[in-house]
Structures are given as structure tokens and as C-alpha cells.
Scaffold this motif. Structure first.
Motif, PDB file in Angstrom:
ATOM      1  N   CYS A   1     -10.720   4.450   9.873  1.00  0.00           N
ATOM      2  CA  CYS A   1     -11.730   4.766   8.116  1.00  0.00           C
ATOM      3  C   CYS A   1     -11.205   6.053   7.600  1.00  0.00           C
ATOM      4  O   CYS A   1     -11.761   6.301   6.335  1.00  0.00           O
ATOM      5  CB  CYS A   1     -12.971   5.175   9.533  1.00  0.00           C
ATOM      6  N   ALA A   2     -10.221   6.788   7.831  1.00  0.00           N
ATOM      7  CA  ALA A   2      -9.723   8.136   7.410  1.00  0.00           C
ATOM      8  C   ALA A   2      -8.622   7.924   6.892  1.00  0.00           C
ATOM      9  O   ALA A   2      -8.078   8.615   6.256  1.00  0.00           O
ATOM     10  CB  ALA A   2      -9.626   9.102   8.610  1.00  0.00           C
ATOM     11  N   VAL A   3      -8.384   6.653   6.818  1.00  0.00           N
ATOM     12  CA  VAL A   3      -7.086   6.510   6.457  1.00  0.00           C
ATOM     13  C   VAL A   3      -6.886   6.822   4.989  1.00  0.00           C
ATOM     14  O   VAL A   3      -5.533   7.207   3.972  1.00  0.00           O
ATOM     15  CB  VAL A   3      -6.213   5.436   6.193  1.00  0.00           C
ATOM     16  N   GLY A   4      -8.092   6.805   3.918  1.00  0.00           N
ATOM     17  CA  GLY A   4      -7.918   6.983   2.667  1.00  0.00           C
ATOM     18  C   GLY A   4      -7.928   8.092   2.198  1.00  0.00           C
ATOM     19  O   GLY A   4      -7.689   8.342   1.029  1.00  0.00           O
ATOM     20  N   PHE A   5      -8.323   8.945   2.988  1.00  0.00           N
ATOM     21  CA  PHE A   5      -8.904  10.450   2.902  1.00  0.00           C
ATOM     22  C   PHE A   5      -7.439  11.569   2.820  1.00  0.00           C
ATOM     23  O   PHE A   5      -8.177  11.978   2.830  1.00  0.00           O
ATOM     24  CB  PHE A   5     -10.687  10.202   4.075  1.00  0.00           C
TER      25      PHE A   5
ATOM     26  N   TYR B   1       0.903  -1.187   0.113  1.00  0.00           N
ATOM     27  CA  TYR B   1      -0.189  -0.281   0.039  1.00  0.00           C
ATOM     28  C   TYR B   1       0.686   1.190   0.081  1.00  0.00           C
ATOM     29  O   TYR B   1       0.435   2.024  -0.946  1.00  0.00           O
ATOM     30  CB  TYR B   1      -0.586  -0.472   0.901  1.00  0.00           C
ATOM     31  N   LEU B   2       1.962   1.369   1.135  1.00  0.00           N
ATOM     32  CA  LEU B   2       2.851   2.938   0.580  1.00  0.00           C
ATOM     33  C   LEU B   2       3.625   2.602  -0.309  1.00  0.00           C
ATOM     34  O   LEU B   2       3.758   3.964  -0.461  1.00  0.00           O
ATOM     35  CB  LEU B   2       3.889   1.910   2.234  1.00  0.00           C
ATOM     36  N   ILE B   3       4.155   1.687  -0.818  1.00  0.00           N
ATOM     37  CA  ILE B   3       4.461   1.904  -1.874  1.00  0.00           C
ATOM     38  C   ILE B   3       3.670   1.404  -2.851  1.00  0.00           C
ATOM     39  O   ILE B   3       4.349   2.679  -4.410  1.00  0.00           O
ATOM     40  CB  ILE B   3       5.609   0.079  -2.475  1.00  0.00           C
ATOM     41  N   GLN B   4       2.334   1.154  -3.757  1.00  0.00           N
ATOM     42  CA  GLN B   4       2.116   1.636  -4.829  1.00  0.00           C
ATOM     43  C   GLN B   4       0.607   3.041  -5.253  1.00  0.00           C
ATOM     44  O   GLN B   4       0.623   3.169  -5.961  1.00  0.00           O
ATOM     45  CB  GLN B   4       1.279   0.232  -4.657  1.00  0.00           C
ATOM     46  N   VAL B   5      -0.203   2.676  -3.000  1.00  0.00           N
ATOM     47  CA  VAL B   5      -0.421   3.702  -3.910  1.00  0.00           C
ATOM     48  C   VAL B   5       0.262   5.550  -2.853  1.00  0.00           C
ATOM     49  O   VAL B   5       0.221   6.559  -3.331  1.00  0.00           O
ATOM     50  CB  VAL B   5      -2.190   3.530  -2.352  1.00  0.00           C
ATOM     51  N   ARG B   6       0.959   5.132  -2.187  1.00  0.00           N
ATOM     52  CA  ARG B   6       1.443   6.538  -1.665  1.00  0.00           C
ATOM     53  C   ARG B   6       2.817   6.629  -2.111  1.00  0.00           C
ATOM     54  O   ARG B   6       3.634   7.674  -1.611  1.00  0.00           O
ATOM     55  CB  ARG B   6       1.499   6.611   0.087  1.00  0.00           C
ATOM     56  N   ASN B   7       3.629   5.582  -2.945  1.00  0.00           N
ATOM     57  CA  ASN B   7       4.069   6.349  -3.972  1.00  0.00           C
ATOM     58  C   ASN B   7       5.950   6.452  -3.050  1.00  0.00           C
ATOM     59  O   ASN B   7       6.721   7.404  -3.593  1.00  0.00           O
ATOM     60  CB  ASN B   7       4.209   6.900  -4.738  1.00  0.00           C
ATOM     61  N   LEU B   8       6.200   6.066  -2.335  1.00  0.00           N
ATOM     62  CA  LEU B   8       6.624   5.666  -1.291  1.00  0.00           C
ATOM     63  C   LEU B   8       8.075   4.916  -1.040  1.00  0.00           C
ATOM     64  O   LEU B   8       7.379   3.981  -2.155  1.00  0.00           O
ATOM     65  CB  LEU B   8       6.244   5.164   0.183  1.00  0.00           C
ATOM     66  N   PRO B   9       9.627   5.331  -1.567  1.00  0.00           N
ATOM     67  CA  PRO B   9      10.683   4.337  -2.322  1.00  0.00           C
ATOM     68  C   PRO B   9      10.419   3.499  -0.735  1.00  0.00           C
ATOM     69  O   PRO B   9      10.463   3.721   0.375  1.00  0.00           O
ATOM     70  CB  PRO B   9      12.068   4.781  -1.908  1.00  0.00           C
ATOM     71  N   LEU B  10      11.885   2.344  -1.413  1.00  0.00           N
ATOM     72  CA  LEU B  10      12.038   1.313  -0.321  1.00  0.00           C
ATOM     73  C   LEU B  10      13.059   1.895   0.413  1.00  0.00           C
ATOM     74  O   LEU B  10      12.101   1.709   1.997  1.00  0.00           O
ATOM     75  CB  LEU B  10      12.688   0.178  -1.401  1.00  0.00           C
ATOM     76  N   LYS B  11      12.977   2.759   0.414  1.00  0.00           N
ATOM     77  CA  LYS B  11      14.575   2.904   1.900  1.00  0.00           C
ATOM     78  C   LYS B  11      13.440   4.420   2.479  1.00  0.00           C
ATOM     79  O   LYS B  11      13.457   3.924   4.056  1.00  0.00           O
ATOM     80  CB  LYS B  11      15.476   4.368   1.439  1.00  0.00           C
ATOM     81  N   ASP B  12      12.130   4.344   2.220  1.00  0.00           N
ATOM     82  CA  ASP B  12      11.137   4.961   3.718  1.00  0.00           C
ATOM     83  C   ASP B  12      10.096   3.765   4.028  1.00  0.00           C
ATOM     84  O   ASP B  12      10.074   4.757   4.875  1.00  0.00           O
ATOM     85  CB  ASP B  12      10.702   5.666   1.959  1.00  0.00           C
ATOM     86  N   ILE B  13      10.687   2.603   2.924  1.00  0.00           N
ATOM     87  CA  ILE B  13       9.856   1.319   4.010  1.00  0.00           C
ATOM     88  C   ILE B  13       9.816   1.249   4.792  1.00  0.00           C
ATOM     89  O   ILE B  13       9.718   0.989   6.308  1.00  0.00           O
ATOM     90  CB  ILE B  13       9.033   1.233   2.797  1.00  0.00           C
ATOM     91  N   ALA B  14      11.295   0.960   4.301  1.00  0.00           N
ATOM     92  CA  ALA B  14      12.347   0.858   5.945  1.00  0.00           C
ATOM     93  C   ALA B  14      12.618   1.685   6.724  1.00  0.00           C
ATOM     94  O   ALA B  14      12.584   1.061   8.172  1.00  0.00           O
ATOM     95  CB  ALA B  14      13.818   0.111   5.550  1.00  0.00           C
ATOM     96  N   MET B  15      12.320   2.851   7.061  1.00  0.00           N
ATOM     97  CA  MET B  15      12.146   4.276   8.011  1.00  0.00           C
ATOM     98  C   MET B  15      10.794   4.333   8.706  1.00  0.00           C
ATOM     99  O   MET B  15      11.218   4.738   9.654  1.00  0.00           O
ATOM    100  CB  MET B  15      12.781   5.135   7.247  1.00  0.00           C
TER     101      MET B  15
END
Length: 426
Positions: free
Chosen positions: A316-320, A252-266
Motif C-alpha cells: 500500500c505504501a509503495v506509491g507514497f 515501473y522502476l524505469i518509467q516511474v522511478r527513473n532507474l537506468p538499466l544498469k541499476d535494474i540489473a543491480m
């Protein structure tokens, strides 16, 4: 040699094993984007890989619980820890989604022992007023292991290759297995347990929940208990949250929120840190309700569960929200709330059933929980690409509110109603 507060060291060792267990299962979610490219799979195939784990885990929990009740914790948990470690390392041999799903199924079957083992340990080593805290402490392992997965797996991928992530996490499991075999004994056989602590443990446990002389639990009898179905239904409704966080959050964070792999680790570990805090918060709140307000053990679990369910509405608010980090913050509140209520739901098995039944009941209720996860994951795999993640975040919060209602209506408090032993069917 006597060790002061040995029961806390014992539950700490269970928490370590649970953390390694969840580190192993969470590794796939973090490595998923890399494996997608390496093995040429997509979301649909990934959902089948996840389902193979969930189906095996769902089927195995009653079996694992029964084996733990029959063989005992020391030997039983050692066998399962060795098995899940080798199954995890076998992921490194996968060359398509079919072989990955096969390895995932082996992992699911063997990892299913962790939660029943933790609940059984709490029932044997702690008085009733401390069981909620003990359950929270070992349950920390679930979120702590998932929290460790992003930095460890990303480091392994960037330093070596994706296969190394599974070899490293599997190797940690083998080390734990032998540590457990060497150090663990039941309270009545542990040479490090002092007389004062032994008396404290046994005097604070319900006499009605002592083992009844039958080493093997009677499954048909347990299935007729109303309280079993109350726990099982509650966990069926509430557990899909954890599968979503463990298996879908990095994607979700990569595909929808467009976070790079390094940000996922952080940042992807933050919801699991919040979940760790939730484990302790639920247990401590339950303990305060029992000791300070004279609320019954079962009602203290129900009140804590309900508070967690209300907090779960943050999802409930995550997607908004527009900001990715605001979404992570809301998911973190959901992680805190889920582990708060999840700990209470799992602890009820040790509050309502005999010691030689606890792991079996926990395993059967765990099967119901994972059936809920499996069905939710199947629907997500089929529909998330078409409708997005937002409807699923909303559904998760609604399911927990329904679970809160179930836990009040279905479960009978033996301290208020001596007819607790009555069966569902006359």
C-alpha cells in the motif's frame, strides 16, 4: 547405490527446473524497454503480449496437470520442458508485437506444467508434515529464476543483443529436460531410495490420499469438491501479485522511478530474493505449527497464509515513498509475503486430494490463479498510463486479505470434519 535424503535431492531438481522455467518467462519483462524500441511497441501492445502468455497458461494448466497425472512425472515433465525451451528460443525470431505475442502464447502453454509437477512431486516424495517445506523449496525456483533474469538478460543485451537473452535461457531449459529424464523416477521405482527413507515417506502420508486405482482423475468429481473451489478462489485472488512483479516491476522502476538499466540489473532482483526466503519461511512455519503446537495440517497452512496476507499490506505504501530504493524495499516485503502465502495455497492440493488427482487439481486451481492475473494485467495495461501504479499496489494488498478470509471460510479440514468429501452441489 543408495542416496541418503534422496527426497531432498529430488525436490531440489524440481526447484532447478522451476527456476529455469521462470527465468524464461521473466526474460521478457527485463528486456521489455529494449524490445519497445526495437519492435516499436508501447504499454498497450505489451499488455496484449503478456495476455497471450497468460491466456495460454490459464487454459493449459488443467491440461498439463491431467497429462502429468496420466503419463507420470518423468515423461510428462520432460516433454513440457523441451517444449517451453524451444518456444522461448523462438522469441528471438519476433519482428513485431504480433509475432512476439504468438511466441509468448506457445511459451505459456508449455510452461504451465511446472507448478503442477512440483506439487505432484511433493505429494509423492514427502510425508505430510514436510510437504510445506518441500513446496517452499521447489517454489523457490519461481523467484530464483525471476531473480536471475535481470543480470543474465541485461548482460546478454549489453554484450550481444536482445535476441541472445532468449537463446541462452532457452538453451538452459533443454539441458534441464534431459537431466530430468535421466535422473527422475517415482519413489517405488527409484533404485537410489533406501528402505528406511521409503518407510519414512509412506508412513507419514495420509492413507486416505493414496491413489484409488484409477490412473486418470475424474474431472467432474473434482469440480464438485468444495475444497477445490476454496483453493481455486484463494489463488484467483492472491496470484495477481506475482504477475505484477514479473511483468511490470522493471517497467515501473524505469518509467516511474527513473532507474537506468544498469541499476535494474543491480536491484530489480531483490524482491525475488526476498520471495525465495518467503517460500522457505512459509513451509518452516507450517512445519513448526504441526510438530510443535499439534495444529492440523490444513490449519497450519491457513495460519501461515494469513500472516503472509497481513505482511502484504506493505505494498500500500509503495506509491507514497519518494526514494526509489525504499519502494524496492517495500516491494521486497511484498515478494516475501506473497511467496509465503502462495506456497501454502498451492500445497493444499497435496493435503486434500489423492496422489493421482494432485497435478490435475493443481492445474485447475492454477487456471483460476492465472485468470486473476490475466484480468489484473488487462486492467493495468488499459489504465496504468492514466492513473499510475499506486492504485494497483493498494488493490493487490486488499485482494490478499480477502483471500485469507476465503481460505478460512471455504476450505474444510478433514482432520476436523470427516464430511470433507461432500460435494458443492448435492
Amino acid at each position: 547405490m543408495k542416496v541418503k535424503g534422496l527426497r531432498w535431492w529430488i525436490i531440489g531438481m524440481v526447484a532447478l527446473g522451476t527456476a529455469i522455467n521462470y527465468l524464461a518467462r521473466s526474460s521478457l519483462g527485463v528486456a521489455a524497454s529494449t524490445i519497445f524500441k526495437e519492435l516499436h511497441i508501447g504499454e498497450k501492445e505489451y499488455s496484449w503480449v503478456i495476455m497471450s502468455f497468460q491466456m495460454a497458461y490459464t487454459a493449459a494448466q488443467p491440461i498439463c496437470g491431467y497429462i502429468l497425472d496420466t503419463l507420470g512425472l518423468r515423461v510428462g515433465f520432460f516433454i513440457f520442458a523441451i517444449a517451453w525451451s524451444f518456444a522461448n528460443m523462438a522469441h528471438a525470431l519476433a519482428f513485431n508485437w504480433h509475432t512476439l505475442a504468438f511466441c509468448r502464447g506457445l511459451l505459456g502453454f508449455s510452461e504451465a506444467a511446472a507448478i503442477p509437477a512440483g506439487i505432484k512431486t511433493a505429494s509423492e516424495w514427502f510425508p505430510s508434515k514436510e510437504r510445506g517445506i518441500a513446496g517452499g523449496l521447489f517454489n523457490i525456483g519461481t523467484s530464483f529464476g525471476a531473480m536471475l533474469a535481470p543480470p543474465i538478460v541485461v548482460w546478454a543485451i549489453l554484450t550481444y543483443h536482445w535476441q541472445a537473452a532468449f537463446l541462452i535461457t532457452g538453451g538452459l531449459g533443454i539441458i534441464f529436460a534431459f537431466l530430468w529424464l535421466y535422473l527422475y523416477r517415482p519413489p517405488e521405482k527409484h533404485r537410489w531410495l533406501g528402505e528406511a527413507e521409503s518407510e519414512y515417506i509412506y508412513s507419514g502420508q495420509e492413507a486416505s490420499l493414496q491413489a484409488d486405482g484409477e490412473k486418470r482423475p475424474k474431472l467432474k468429481e473434482l469440480l464438485r469438491k468444495r475444497n477445490f473451489w476454496g483453493i481455486a478462489t484463494t489463488r484467483f485472488l492472491s496470484d495477481p501479485v506475482w504477475a505484477t512483479l514479473s511483468f511490470w516491476l522493471p517497467l515501473y522502476l524505469i518509467q516511474v522511478r527513473n532507474l537506468p538499466l544498469k541499476d535494474i540489473a543491480m536491484f530489480a532482483w531483490l524482491p525475488f530474493l526476498a520471495a525465495d526466503i518467503g517460500c522457505i519461511a512459509g513451509g518452516m512455519l507450517s512445519n513448526i505449527l504441526i510438530t510443535k503446537f499439534n495444529i492440523t495440517t490444513v490449519n497450519s497452512r491457513r495460519i501461515s497464509f494469513t500472516i503472509g496476507a497481513v505482511l502484504m499490506t506493505s505494498l500500500c505504501a509503495v506509491g507514497f515513498v519518494q526514494n526509489a530504493y525504499a519502494a524496492i524495499a517495500l516491494i521486497s516485503v511484498g515478494g516475501f509475503a506473497h511467496q509465503m502465502l502462495s506456497t501454502m495455497a498451492m500445497t493444499l492440493a497435496s493435503d486434500l486430494f489423492k496422489k493421482n488427482q494432485v497435478a490435475t487439481v493443481s492445474g485447475m486451481a492454477g487456471s483460476a490463479a492465472w485468470l486473476g492475473q490475466l484480468l489484473f494485467t488487462l486492467v493495468m495495461g488499459l489504465l496504468v498510463h492514466q492513473i499510475g501504479y499506486t492504485p494497483f499496489f493498494i488493490a493487490l494488498s486488499v485482494l490478499d486479505l480477502i483471500a485469507a478470509a476465503v481460505i478460512w471460510v471455504t476450505i474444510v479440514d478433514p482432520q476436523h470434519d470427516k464430511a470433507d468429501a461432500r460435494p458443492v452441489v448435492a
